[in-house]
Structures are given as C-alpha cells and as structure tokens.
Design an enzyme around this catalytic site. Structure first.
Site, PDB file in Angstrom:
ATOM      1  N   ILE A  17      44.632  36.891  31.016  1.00 15.53           N
ATOM      2  CA  ILE A  17      43.285  36.547  30.547  1.00 15.53           C
ATOM      3  C   ILE A  17      42.742  37.655  29.640  1.00 15.53           C
ATOM      4  O   ILE A  17      42.176  37.385  28.576  1.00 15.53           O
ATOM      5  CB  ILE A  17      42.342  36.277  31.741  1.00 15.53           C
ATOM      6  CG1 ILE A  17      42.894  35.108  32.563  1.00 15.53           C
ATOM      7  CG2 ILE A  17      40.918  35.964  31.246  1.00 15.53           C
ATOM      8  CD1 ILE A  17      42.165  34.816  33.858  1.00 15.53           C
ATOM      9  N   GLY A  41      50.388  43.716  33.501  1.00 16.67           N
ATOM     10  CA  GLY A  41      50.195  43.411  32.088  1.00 16.67           C
ATOM     11  C   GLY A  41      51.460  43.715  31.289  1.00 16.67           C
ATOM     12  O   GLY A  41      52.315  44.482  31.725  1.00 16.67           O
ATOM     13  N   ASP A  61      44.278  53.505  34.730  1.00 14.74           N
ATOM     14  CA  ASP A  61      44.041  52.687  35.922  1.00 14.74           C
ATOM     15  C   ASP A  61      42.545  52.643  36.241  1.00 14.74           C
ATOM     16  O   ASP A  61      41.871  53.668  36.140  1.00 14.74           O
ATOM     17  CB  ASP A  61      44.817  53.351  37.079  1.00 14.74           C
ATOM     18  CG  ASP A  61      45.049  52.396  38.214  1.00 14.74           C
ATOM     19  OD1 ASP A  61      44.054  51.981  38.840  1.00 14.74           O
ATOM     20  OD2 ASP A  61      46.220  52.067  38.473  1.00 14.74           O
ATOM     21  N   TYR A 149      42.447  38.455  49.406  1.00 16.87           N
ATOM     22  CA  TYR A 149      42.067  38.362  48.001  1.00 16.87           C
ATOM     23  C   TYR A 149      40.643  37.789  47.851  1.00 16.87           C
ATOM     24  O   TYR A 149      39.800  38.346  47.125  1.00 16.87           O
ATOM     25  CB  TYR A 149      43.087  37.480  47.269  1.00 16.87           C
ATOM     26  CG  TYR A 149      42.720  37.164  45.847  1.00 16.87           C
ATOM     27  CD1 TYR A 149      42.910  38.100  44.844  1.00 16.87           C
ATOM     28  CD2 TYR A 149      42.175  35.925  45.504  1.00 16.87           C
ATOM     29  CE1 TYR A 149      42.566  37.813  43.532  1.00 16.87           C
ATOM     30  CE2 TYR A 149      41.837  35.632  44.196  1.00 16.87           C
ATOM     31  CZ  TYR A 149      42.028  36.580  43.219  1.00 16.87           C
ATOM     32  OH  TYR A 149      41.682  36.295  41.929  1.00 16.87           O
TER      33      TYR A 149
END
Ligand code: UD1
Length: 324
Positions: A17, A41, A61, A149
């Site tokens: 995204i 990624g 990070d 999650y």
C-alpha cells in the site's frame, strides 16, 4: 492543491500500500520521503518513485525514535503504513506484532508531535471489529478483536485519538477492509488470500479454503484505498476513525469460483481444511461516514479490481495466461 510542494513522509513506503500511495503523492506534486526497514517491503516497488526527483528513500525502522525525529523535520503529512500486517502471523508471534504496530505508532506519534507535523494518517484495520455478529460494520459499534493483530490495531487507533485529544496533533485512522491489488506480496503464506489463490490457480493447483468458505470479506482494490488516503489528507477530519472498503462483500466460496472463472481454471476445486484461528466471520464496511466526511466513493467492483490486478501481474511477470 493539497500536496503540491508539501513534504510527505510515508512509512512502509516499499510495501504494497505504501508504494502505491507514494506514486500517487508524487504525481500530485508532493515531496515524498519514503521510509521502510525492508523487512516485508521490496525495493522494486519503488522503481517508479525513484525516477522522480521529488522522492527520497531512507532505510530505517519505525521502532527507532531518533530516526523518525530526523525524518519528520519540516513535514506536513505523515502516512503511517508500516505494519506487521498478517492475522495468522500475529497468532504465531504476538510480541512481534505488538512491537512493530504498537511501539511503532507510539514513536510515530511522539516524533510527529515533537516535530510539529501537520497531520498523521494511519492504516488501521477492519480486524478491530472482531467477533461482532452484525454483518455490516459501522464505526459506532463495539470492537472485540479476536487476534493479536486486531488488538494491536485497536490500541493504535486509541493512541491516534489520544494524541489528538491531549496534544492537538491532527490524526485520522482509516480502517481498511481487505486490500488487494498490484504489488501485494505473492511469495508469502502470510499474504492476502487473493494473491495466494491467483498464484495457485495459474499454477493449476486447487484453492485451499480455511473453514467452510462461508466467511465473507469486503475486498477493496488498492486504488480505492489510495483515493481514500488522499481525501483524508485534503479534508480536515482530526480525531476521526473511518471505514474504507468496497461496500460489496463476497463469500470466500464465491471469491474462489470467481478467480477460477477469470483465470479459466474451472476444472480446479475448492479444497476445504480446518478454520484458521483468529479469523473473523464477516467483514463488510458501512461507508456512510466515509461518504459524509471524505466524500469517498469506491470506484472498483470486485470483478473489475481482480481483472486489473491479474492483468498487471501477467504483464509484469510475462506470463502466458488470459483473463476471461
Ligand atoms: C486482511 C489483511 C489484514 C487486514 C485485514 C482487514 C492480509 C494478509 N491481511 O486480513 O492486514 O488488516 O484484512 O483489512 O492482507 N483464506 C483461505 N485460504 C487461504 C488464505 C486465506 O481460505 O489460502 C481465508 C482466511 O481464512 C480468511 C480470508 O481468506 O477467512 C481472508 O484472509 P486474509 O486474506 O489472510 O485476510 P484477513 O485475515 O481477513
């Protein structure tokens, strides 16, 4: 022109995204700083962006506060897309999920506050609704996450709101409903079901269904999610949490049959196995608030989105397959 000449930081910029969002922001004239730890990624997702002189990439990070403070200097918008993004993986590694998602957002918000960022927009998830039995989910409903999650994303939303309420930082959370499309990973068991099933179909393998396949999802094409993010940047909706979906759910059984039809693999079967722990039953976005506050209207039906995604994949990978 909301984004023209503005500095925008995208976390998770090399991800599915984040990279699509980066490309759209660059098209709108923003100066984009993409950051990513390159854990999930992929640098190839930024091939287009790298051609633009208004793009910079920094490997780092979101759990590193000093890195974020550095990145957020003179920033107008932060889009926080970096995440530990898989429900089943969070069941296996709850601490990791918490660390990346919750400690990550604490740093993003603290850095944004200290550097006077104008707006923070966050990728939340429909998984926060959890086991709420109602089919259609609206933002006023209770949230009962049933996976680490979902719990982490709910905690993130709470911090987003608190940083607005207490410190006046303008934050908006978008609750995404099952996003799919170009650049979604296709090589991980933890990626989305559409990417997994398309791969299996094209390789002539049956589709594996967890449970009875009657669970449903409001699969949302990534371009619609990008549209929503741009609108959330343009409008003034601080402190809000807004569903972003297609408004058009489909059962997993119907999705499987649709993928087999589009790929002309109707001889293949849906093969049923045990349900997946942490899985919610139904997920369907009520988009009233998104329409009212953002003027958001999804443009892609599931079939249109799937066709566009599969065609992109076939062309990119030079595959001999026709979409029907
Ligand atoms: C997805 C996202 C998550 C996001 C949430 C809400 C991914 C990897 N996860 O979670 O980040 O927050 O939507 O937007 O994109 N299934 C099968 N067979 C398979 C794989 C999956 O039957 O081979 C089923 C699952 O059991 C589940 C459904 O497909 O019922 C969707 O699963 P998945 O694509 O992993 O997404 P969510 O868990 O809904």
């Amino acid at each position: 022109m909301t984004f023209q000449g503005k500095k925008v930081v995208v976390t998770g910029a090399a991800g599915f995204i984040g990279s699509n969002l980066t490309d759209s922001l660059l098209e709108l004239g923003a100066e984009v700083v993409g950051i990513d730890n390159l854990f999930n990624g992929r640098t190839e997702n930024l091939d287009e962006a790298r051609k633009n002189k208004n793009f910079q990439f920094h490997k780092g990070d979101v759990r590193d506060l000093s890195f974020l403070l550095d990145m957020f200097e003179e920033t107008d918008f932060v889009y926080h897309e970096a995440a530990f993004a898989s429900v089943p993986q969070s069941v296996k590694m709850p601490e990791n999920c918490h660390d990346v998602n919750v400690n990550g957002i604490m740093n993003v918000l603290n850095a944004a506050r200290r550097m006077d960022v104008k707006k923070v927009i966050f990728a939340s998830s429909s998984s926060v609704y959890g086991e709420i039995p109602d089919l259609k989910k609206n933002e006023e409903m209770r949230r009962v996450p049933i996976s680490p999650y979902g719990a982490a994303k709910l905690a993130c939303e709470a911090y987003m709101y608190v940083f607005y309420h207490v410190y006046g930082l303008k934050t908006t959370s978008l609750r995404y409903f099952n996003v799919y499309g170009p650049r979604q990973r296709d090589d991980s068991p933890y990626t989305g079901v559409i990417a997994i099933w398309f791969n299996r179909a094209r390789n002539n393998q049956n589709l594996i269904v967890f449970g009875d396949g009657e669970q449903s999802r409001d699969f949302t094409y990534v371009k619609d999610v990008i549209q929503a993010n741009l609108l959330a940047g343009e409008k003034d909706v601080p402190g809000e949490i807004i569903n972003i979906g297609a408004g058009n759910p489909i059962s997993l059984n119907d999705l499987g049959r649709l993928i087999l039809k589009l790929t002309d693999r109707e001889h293949l079967k849906l093969e049923y196995t045990d349900p997946r722990p942490g899985d919610i039953k139904h997920s369907f976005a009520d988009l009233t608030k998104a329409q009212e506050m953002l003027n958001f209207q999804p443009k892609y039906t599931q079939e249109e989105g799937l066709r566009e995604y599969f065609k992109w994949y076939i062309e990119k990978n030079n595959i001999d397959l026709e979409i029907h």
